[in-house]
Structure formats: structure tokens, C-alpha cells
Write a protein that holds these residues in place. Sequence first.
Motif, PDB file in Angstrom:
ATOM      1  N   LYS A   4       0.844  -1.202   0.000  1.00 60.26           N
ATOM      2  CA  LYS A   4       0.000   0.000   0.000  1.00 60.26           C
ATOM      3  C   LYS A   4       0.875   1.246   0.000  1.00 60.26           C
ATOM      4  CE  LYS A   4      -3.765  -2.225   2.582  1.00 60.26           C
ATOM      5  NZ  LYS A   4      -4.573  -2.185   3.822  1.00 60.26           N
ATOM      6  N   TRP A   5       1.919   1.230   0.833  1.00 62.66           N
ATOM      7  CA  TRP A   5       2.834   2.371   0.895  1.00 62.66           C
ATOM      8  C   TRP A   5       3.454   2.642  -0.474  1.00 62.66           C
ATOM      9  CZ3 TRP A   5       4.885   5.347   5.142  1.00 62.66           C
ATOM     10  CH2 TRP A   5       4.234   5.122   6.357  1.00 62.66           C
TER      11      TRP A   5
ATOM     12  N   PHE B 250      10.589  12.786  13.147  1.00 67.26           N
ATOM     13  CA  PHE B 250      10.638  12.271  14.509  1.00 67.26           C
ATOM     14  C   PHE B 250      10.169  13.346  15.496  1.00 67.26           C
ATOM     15  CE2 PHE B 250      13.782  10.359  11.818  1.00 67.26           C
ATOM     16  CZ  PHE B 250      13.703   9.015  12.083  1.00 67.26           C
ATOM     17  N   ARG B 251       9.155  12.999  16.296  1.00 66.38           N
ATOM     18  CA  ARG B 251       8.673  13.911  17.336  1.00 66.38           C
ATOM     19  C   ARG B 251       8.331  13.100  18.581  1.00 66.38           C
ATOM     20  NH1 ARG B 251       4.472  17.988  14.135  1.00 66.38           N
ATOM     21  NH2 ARG B 251       5.853  18.454  12.371  1.00 66.38           N
ATOM     22  N   TYR B 252       8.820  13.561  19.709  1.00 66.89           N
ATOM     23  CA  TYR B 252       8.520  12.880  20.969  1.00 66.89           C
ATOM     24  C   TYR B 252       7.189  13.409  21.489  1.00 66.89           C
ATOM     25  CZ  TYR B 252       9.119  10.702  25.502  1.00 66.89           C
ATOM     26  OH  TYR B 252       8.944   9.911  26.615  1.00 66.89           O
ATOM     27  N   GLU B 253       6.126  12.655  21.211  1.00 62.83           N
ATOM     28  CA  GLU B 253       4.807  13.022  21.701  1.00 62.83           C
ATOM     29  C   GLU B 253       4.038  11.760  22.042  1.00 62.83           C
ATOM     30  OE1 GLU B 253       2.680  15.181  18.715  1.00 62.83           O
ATOM     31  OE2 GLU B 253       3.292  13.886  17.091  1.00 62.83           O
ATOM     32  N   ARG B 254       2.889  11.917  22.656  1.00 62.09           N
ATOM     33  CA  ARG B 254       2.125  10.748  23.096  1.00 62.09           C
ATOM     34  C   ARG B 254       1.576  10.015  21.882  1.00 62.09           C
ATOM     35  NH1 ARG B 254      -3.152   9.594  24.471  1.00 62.09           N
ATOM     36  NH2 ARG B 254      -3.813  11.735  24.042  1.00 62.09           N
ATOM     37  N   PRO B 255       1.994   8.758  21.685  1.00 58.99           N
ATOM     38  CA  PRO B 255       1.526   8.025  20.500  1.00 58.99           C
ATOM     39  C   PRO B 255       0.023   7.768  20.568  1.00 58.99           C
ATOM     40  CG  PRO B 255       3.464   6.973  21.470  1.00 58.99           C
ATOM     41  CD  PRO B 255       2.969   7.975  22.457  1.00 58.99           C
ATOM     42  N   GLN B 256      -0.629   7.888  19.440  1.00 55.30           N
ATOM     43  CA  GLN B 256      -2.035   7.556  19.307  1.00 55.30           C
ATOM     44  C   GLN B 256      -2.297   7.207  17.850  1.00 55.30           C
ATOM     45  OE1 GLN B 256      -4.598  11.214  19.611  1.00 55.30           O
ATOM     46  NE2 GLN B 256      -2.672  12.130  20.331  1.00 55.30           N
ATOM     47  N   LYS B 257      -3.502   6.800  17.553  1.00 52.77           N
ATOM     48  CA  LYS B 257      -3.822   6.382  16.203  1.00 52.77           C
ATOM     49  C   LYS B 257      -3.546   7.504  15.215  1.00 52.77           C
ATOM     50  CE  LYS B 257      -7.475   4.185  13.478  1.00 52.77           C
ATOM     51  NZ  LYS B 257      -8.881   3.733  13.465  1.00 52.77           N
ATOM     52  N   GLY B 258      -2.670   7.243  14.241  1.00 54.06           N
ATOM     53  CA  GLY B 258      -2.350   8.241  13.235  1.00 54.06           C
ATOM     54  C   GLY B 258      -1.326   9.262  13.670  1.00 54.06           C
ATOM     55  N   ARG B 259      -0.760   9.091  14.865  1.00 52.11           N
ATOM     56  CA  ARG B 259       0.263  10.029  15.347  1.00 52.11           C
ATOM     57  C   ARG B 259       1.340   9.224  16.065  1.00 52.11           C
ATOM     58  NH1 ARG B 259      -1.634  15.493  18.032  1.00 52.11           N
ATOM     59  NH2 ARG B 259      -1.870  15.958  15.813  1.00 52.11           N
TER      60      ARG B 259
ATOM     61  N   CYS C  10      -3.517  15.087  -3.853  1.00 46.60           N
ATOM     62  CA  CYS C  10      -2.847  13.941  -3.216  1.00 46.60           C
ATOM     63  C   CYS C  10      -3.874  12.952  -2.680  1.00 46.60           C
ATOM     64  CB  CYS C  10      -1.951  14.418  -2.067  1.00 46.60           C
ATOM     65  SG  CYS C  10      -0.454  15.278  -2.592  1.00 46.60           S
ATOM     66  N   TYR C  11      -5.001  13.461  -2.231  1.00 45.90           N
ATOM     67  CA  TYR C  11      -6.055  12.604  -1.688  1.00 45.90           C
ATOM     68  C   TYR C  11      -7.059  12.195  -2.763  1.00 45.90           C
ATOM     69  CZ  TYR C  11      -4.024  14.427   2.581  1.00 45.90           C
ATOM     70  OH  TYR C  11      -3.140  14.770   3.565  1.00 45.90           O
ATOM     71  N   LYS C  12      -7.416  13.147  -3.629  1.00 48.00           N
ATOM     72  CA  LYS C  12      -8.410  12.846  -4.662  1.00 48.00           C
ATOM     73  C   LYS C  12      -7.910  11.791  -5.641  1.00 48.00           C
ATOM     74  CE  LYS C  12     -10.702  17.382  -4.616  1.00 48.00           C
ATOM     75  NZ  LYS C  12     -10.997  18.613  -5.402  1.00 48.00           N
ATOM     76  N   THR C  13      -6.600  11.827  -5.967  1.00 53.89           N
ATOM     77  CA  THR C  13      -6.069  10.870  -6.932  1.00 53.89           C
ATOM     78  C   THR C  13      -6.125   9.439  -6.408  1.00 53.89           C
ATOM     79  OG1 THR C  13      -4.219  10.517  -8.470  1.00 53.89           O
ATOM     80  CG2 THR C  13      -3.637  10.910  -6.193  1.00 53.89           C
ATOM     81  N   LEU C  14      -6.262   9.287  -5.088  1.00 58.73           N
ATOM     82  CA  LEU C  14      -6.372   7.967  -4.470  1.00 58.73           C
ATOM     83  C   LEU C  14      -7.820   7.594  -4.183  1.00 58.73           C
ATOM     84  CD1 LEU C  14      -3.318   8.307  -2.090  1.00 58.73           C
ATOM     85  CD2 LEU C  14      -3.485   6.749  -4.028  1.00 58.73           C
ATOM     86  N   GLY C  15      -8.750   8.482  -4.559  1.00 61.47           N
ATOM     87  CA  GLY C  15     -10.169   8.150  -4.443  1.00 61.47           C
ATOM     88  C   GLY C  15     -10.888   8.734  -3.253  1.00 61.47           C
TER      89      GLY C  15
ATOM     90  N   LEU D 103      -3.283   6.819   4.829  1.00 66.84           N
ATOM     91  CA  LEU D 103      -3.746   5.429   4.785  1.00 66.84           C
ATOM     92  C   LEU D 103      -4.949   5.210   5.700  1.00 66.84           C
ATOM     93  CD1 LEU D 103      -0.286   3.617   4.719  1.00 66.84           C
ATOM     94  CD2 LEU D 103      -1.939   3.736   2.843  1.00 66.84           C
ATOM     95  N   LEU D 104      -4.970   5.893   6.844  1.00 64.73           N
ATOM     96  CA  LEU D 104      -6.124   5.808   7.741  1.00 64.73           C
ATOM     97  C   LEU D 104      -7.371   6.401   7.086  1.00 64.73           C
ATOM     98  CD1 LEU D 104      -4.626   6.746  11.237  1.00 64.73           C
ATOM     99  CD2 LEU D 104      -5.540   4.526  10.532  1.00 64.73           C
ATOM    100  N   ALA D 105      -7.185   7.480   6.333  1.00 62.04           N
ATOM    101  CA  ALA D 105      -8.315   8.098   5.632  1.00 62.04           C
ATOM    102  C   ALA D 105      -8.872   7.157   4.567  1.00 62.04           C
ATOM    103  CB  ALA D 105      -7.887   9.418   4.999  1.00 62.04           C
ATOM    104  N   LEU D 106      -7.983   6.459   3.862  1.00 57.47           N
ATOM    105  CA  LEU D 106      -8.430   5.476   2.874  1.00 57.47           C
ATOM    106  C   LEU D 106      -9.229   4.372   3.552  1.00 57.47           C
ATOM    107  CD1 LEU D 106      -5.160   5.185   0.748  1.00 57.47           C
ATOM    108  CD2 LEU D 106      -7.310   6.209   0.001  1.00 57.47           C
ATOM    109  N   GLU D 107      -8.751   3.950   4.712  1.00 57.52           N
ATOM    110  CA  GLU D 107      -9.448   2.906   5.466  1.00 57.52           C
ATOM    111  C   GLU D 107     -10.812   3.396   5.933  1.00 57.52           C
ATOM    112  OE1 GLU D 107      -8.739   0.820   9.789  1.00 57.52           O
ATOM    113  OE2 GLU D 107      -6.979   1.017   8.490  1.00 57.52           O
TER     114      GLU D 107
END
Length: 428
Positions: A18-19, A111-120, A150-155, A313-317
Motif C-alpha cells: 500500500k505504501w 521524529f517527534r517525541y509526543e504521546r503516541p495515538q492512532k495516526g500520530r 494527493c487525496y483525490k487521486t487515491l479516491g 492510509l487511515l483516511a483510505l481505510e
Amino acid sequence: MINVPRGTEDILPEQTKKWQYVERKLQELGKAYNYQEIRTPIFERTELFQRGVGDTTDIVQKEMYTFNDRGGRSLTLRPEGTASVVRSYVENKMHGSPQQPTKLFYFGPMFRYERPQKGRMRQFVQFGIEALGSADPAIDAEVMAFALDCYKTLGLKSLKLVINSLGDMESRTNHRNALIEHFTPHKEELCKDCQNRLEKNPLRVLDCKVDRNHPAMKTAPSIMDYLNDDSRNYFDQVKMYLEQMGIDFDVDPNLVRGLDYYNHTAFEIMSDAEGFGAITTLSGGGRYNGLVEELGGPETPGIGFALSIERLLLALEAEDISLPFDESIDCYVVAMGDEAKKEAVKLLYNLRKQGLKTDMDYMDKKMKAQFKAADRLKARYVIVMGENELNEGKVALKNMETGEQSDQSLDQVVSYLKEAVQGGTGND
């Protein structure tokens, strides 16, 4: 067992497909917009981000991965791409090229030191573009159109473009003074970060996630009330060009990007898809006139944006979009016996030299198991080689889609299969 560090992830083969598809589409889009790829180091001198991104930003104050090398030099894993690209632009004197503006795109881990969460994540991959050298409002519109494409070309369809103007230096100074005056009576009610920001960069107070529901936020002075005639005219032209392209947008006077270098146009692209989550921003960017000079270059206007591949990729999902990449291989070679295996290795090599996607068994499986492996790999053709076939100088070729089987000369099977795959039915 040693686990992957928190905030990072392994991208396994079923995901890398997918990537690769997404990256290829973004590269093609870059070519369509006439942007050229640039690759900068993963780590830079810490000073670059302190000066370029801004001392008052959360990125510099809280999120950077900074270390001293053996020579005592302070280095930082890049937290974003623009500062590195502008540093390279200045260092390599790209402003001297006769072809202007300089239009660049990049991929790479940040690279950023922040609290990991979905999509971050703490390590994430960005795709971004920078257009350096033009102060034309039309190129602001081009950059926003590129970001949407960038988003429209992927649907993707559940998209919203939100824009704002941060104004020129005069407008920002007047707005800055108004913000200080507005928030000072409430200073002790704000978080510690905002108390520090109030004097250094009050615009960042509007971007605070802790105090966003404070009543003073709702009545804060709008930048729209402080835009001078030049800034207002510039923003009107940007909107006009977007309208000319038929691009819908919303104006949000409270939109503030998280980096200090922005001025004039700022924008974000958001997802309206159900189930996407609380963080709806997919990408953002804006104009940064003054950054090139801050990093030692000549007066040069610039604009750009960056997006997270993970969030894309999360947006596609979220929109239940399947990417149409081809997971099949062209041919699987089934070899029975030592002599056949020797010939199969040679045949496989020759097929690959012709650009065909091929594989064979390396686990000494029986013929039935090898055919199952070919099915799992979605092989379009299977070549069967055994002692009898070799003695007769031929192989058995099976079309897995139609079930048709034919004998082919061992000397001619490579050219036959190349024509069948690339000439007859096409090859993705």
C-alpha cells in the motif's frame, strides 16, 4: 524478546504494498505539477530547527529528539521537512537557477517525541512540497490544489479545505498586540505554556489544545480585523484563484498553523469521513516569506505543505477504499528432481531479466504443494519441469486463469511467456 520502540511500528510486507502504491502516485503527481524530488539528511544541526521552526513551538520545546555527537555538536532528528529543504536551498544556492520558482517535493521519516495515538507516531513519514521564489497568489492556490489532489487521486471524497490569512508583518504585529491585550487579564487562568507564549508568540495561544475551550478563546481578536489592504488583497486573490479552479473552501479566522514561520496563506485539509477519529486534520501548510532570510539566504518568498502517509492510509481505510495494486506474479516454476531444479534456477533468472515477476519453491515441496504455493502467490502461469520434460527439451506451461496447458520448447519459453504477459494481456 526486544520489542519495537514505543511510538514506532514495523511496516510489514502486506502493508508496504500500500505504501509503495501511494508513494508512486504521489511521485507521479509531483511530476504532473513539475516538482522535482529532493532528499535531505535525517538529522540536522539543532540550530536549524530552533531558528527555522521557532523556539516557542511545542516541537522545539517538547518534541525534538536532540543529542550530542562525539564531537560535542548538538544534532536533532528532523521533526519536519521544510527547514531542511530551505537549508539545502540556501546552502546549494538554488536561488541562482534561471528556472524559478524552485519547486521541490520530498518523502522521509520525521521524529517527534509526543504521546503516541492512532495516526500520530513518534516516527512517521511525510510527503511534502516547497515552492520557493514566487510571491504570486496563484502559486498559493496551486499548492493547495496539489495537496487536495494527493487525496483525490487515491479516491478520497470526504475532504474539506480550510484556509486563513495570517497577514504580512504589519498585520501580524497589530494582531499580536491585540492578542496580548486581550489575553493578559486572563493570563493566570491559562496553562503554563500559554503564559509563556503570551509575550513571545501570542498567536500560538490560539492553537493551544489545553485552553481551547476557555471563554477568552471565543472572543479573541480575529486576524481578519487586522489585515492591512495589501494582505487583504493578497488573500482575496488566493480565494479567486481557488474559485477559478472550482475548488471549494471554508475560511476559518482561527486557523493557526503550529510553526512560527508561517505568514499570509495558511491552510489545512480535513477528513469528514465517519469513524476517522477526533484528529480530523490530514495535512496542512502555508506561506513562509522570511524563512529563507532567517536561514542565511536572500529575500525569497516560499510556500509548501506536508502530509502524513500514515494518516493518508487511515483516511483510505475510513472511506473503505481499496487500492488497485497488482499482488500477483507472472510465473511460478515447479521443478521435480535435482536436474530439473538446476534448469529451473537458470530459467527463473532468464525470466527475471525480461522483467517478469517470478518465483519457485525452495522448500523441497511435493508437486501438489508447489501448485498451492503458486495459487497463494496468484501466479498467472505455472511452468512444470521434470526429468521427462528435460529429456525432450520442453516444459509444460499452464495458464492458471483459463486452465489451458501446452508444451513449450525450453529454448523458447522465455520469449513466449514474455509475449503472453507483456504483449498479449499487458503487465501492470
